[in-house]
Scaffold this motif. Structure first.
Motif, short mmCIF file in Angstrom:
data_model
loop_
_atom_site.label_atom_id
_atom_site.label_comp_id
_atom_site.label_asym_id
_atom_site.label_seq_id
_atom_site.Cartn_x
_atom_site.Cartn_y
_atom_site.Cartn_z
N ALA A 109 36.15 24.86 27.53
CA ALA A 109 37.44 25.16 28.15
C ALA A 109 38.00 26.50 27.66
N ALA A 110 38.59 27.24 28.58
CA ALA A 110 39.15 28.55 28.25
C ALA A 110 40.33 28.39 27.30
N ARG A 111 40.36 29.20 26.25
CA ARG A 111 41.47 29.20 25.29
C ARG A 111 42.43 30.35 25.54
N ARG A 112 42.02 31.34 26.27
CA ARG A 112 42.89 32.43 26.71
C ARG A 112 42.35 32.91 28.05
N GLY A 113 43.22 32.99 29.06
CA GLY A 113 42.75 33.31 30.39
C GLY A 113 42.39 32.05 31.17
N LEU A 114 41.77 32.24 32.32
CA LEU A 114 41.47 31.10 33.20
C LEU A 114 40.03 31.08 33.69
N ARG A 115 39.46 32.25 34.02
CA ARG A 115 38.15 32.29 34.65
C ARG A 115 37.13 33.01 33.79
N SER A 116 36.01 32.33 33.52
CA SER A 116 34.90 32.92 32.78
C SER A 116 33.76 33.19 33.75
N TYR A 117 32.89 34.14 33.36
CA TYR A 117 31.74 34.51 34.18
C TYR A 117 30.47 34.35 33.37
N LEU A 118 29.55 33.57 33.91
CA LEU A 118 28.27 33.27 33.26
C LEU A 118 27.17 33.96 34.06
N ALA A 119 26.51 34.93 33.42
CA ALA A 119 25.44 35.69 34.07
C ALA A 119 24.10 35.33 33.47
N PHE A 120 23.07 35.37 34.30
CA PHE A 120 21.68 35.14 33.90
C PHE A 120 20.86 36.36 34.30
N ASP A 121 19.91 36.77 33.46
CA ASP A 121 19.07 37.89 33.87
C ASP A 121 18.31 37.50 35.14
#
Length: 310
Positions: A109-121
């Motif tokens: 869960a995000a502790r600061r902000g709202l949206r995370s981005y998960l990238a894969f090579d």
């Protein structure tokens, strides 16, 4: 799907979608741009794993996501700050992280902000629709929001991961101050409405999503109360429905609308809106366009300045 070149969704979180740079240029068909809401975070995640800018990432909302990777590679998480683990062990945030085949990658869960981005090579290689792999919540184009058990194909790695331990990122402010350029329908509002817009503190409503951020706070009184024929809407438009509280339109916004738009956000402030969590405070800094300077009859630059207090 090439053997092993996939990610399996174990926990989709509140809302996780596939996003890239979006599908601009189709508003005349009623199709919004869509794409990653926090574009700098999306671009950084791709750079960290060696992808081109238009590679697709997973955009999470609030509660993160958990996936299993089918082959060894590199992942990176950017955007909202959230602890990251690989097979239960802490891993780097805003950094390229090598992962073995079969590893479980967890964005909590995000502790600061709202949206995370998960990238894969290699990027998410979902089939493109109108030139984009982005999920569009309004029109339903692109992949459906992620569900447990989904398998997403990965493309071939385009380059080596970034040779850094951690990458610098922007500050996720606790209170947002957003620049808003007045128009096109400012004349539908009273002078007091413009003053309220620039002087009030609003809060992000829980009834917000990728289509728009609803704000709770002082209502903006209208001078003209008749119905407005539907007209085109742009990304960052601040529309004011009948109740009077503003709505900021994001990437999945409708291309037409019938409520007046009091102003439009400065494009550089849109990533901040993407990270505005429910309940978070928001203020507007009202600006007005300066006359465009011209050299040899051609525009040189358009600028903006704060509206003086009245």
């Amino acid at each position: 799907m090439t053997a092993g070149r996939f990610v399996e969704v174990l926990r989709p979180g509140a809302l996780s979608t596939v996003q890239d740079l979006g599908r601009p240029g189709h508003a005349h068909l009623g199709v919004p741009r869509s794409g990653a809401l926090d574009l700098p975070a999306h671009l950084l995640a791709n750079r960290l794993v060696g992808n081109p800018p238009d590679a697709a990432t997973i955009e999470t909302t609030g509660t993160g996501v958990s996936v299993r990777v089918g082959r060894a590679g590199t992942v990176a998480v950017t955007g909202a700050w959230a602890p990251v683990t690989v097979d239960g062990r802490p891993a780097g945030w805003s950094a390229p992280v090598p992962v073995p085949a079969g590893a479980r990658v967890e964005v909590t869960a995000a502790r600061r902000g709202l949206r995370s981005y998960l990238a894969f090579d290699g990027g998410i290689a979902a089939p493109p629709v109108l030139g984009s792999r982005s999920t569009d919540l309004l029109s339903g184009l692109g992949p459906a929001p992620l569900r447990a058990g989904d398998r997403l194909p990965l493309g071939e790695a385009a380059g080596p991961p970034a040779p850094v331990d951690v990458a610098p990122t922007g500050i996720l402010a606790e209170e947002l101050t957003l620049r808003v350029l007045l128009g096109p329908r400012t004349d539908w509002f009273t002078d007091d409405a413009v003053r309220l817009l620039g002087a009030s503190r609003y809060h992000v409503s829980t009834h917000s999503n990728r289509i728009g951020v609803r704000l709770e706070g002082p209502a903006l009184p209208r001078r003209i109360r008749r119905e407005l024929p539907s007209e085109g809407l742009v990304l960052g438009a601040v529309q004011v429905p009948a109740a009077g509280s503003p709505v900021i339109f994001l990437a999945d916004h409708p291309t037409m609308g019938g409520y007046p738009v009091i102003g439009v956000l400065h494009p550089d402030d849109l990533p901040q809106v993407a990270q505005a969590a429910p309940g978070g405070p928001v203020r507007f800094r009202v600006v007005r366009a300066r006359p465009v300077r011209r050299v040899a009859g051609r525009p040189l630059a358009a600028d903006s300045a704060p509206v003086p207090a009245t």
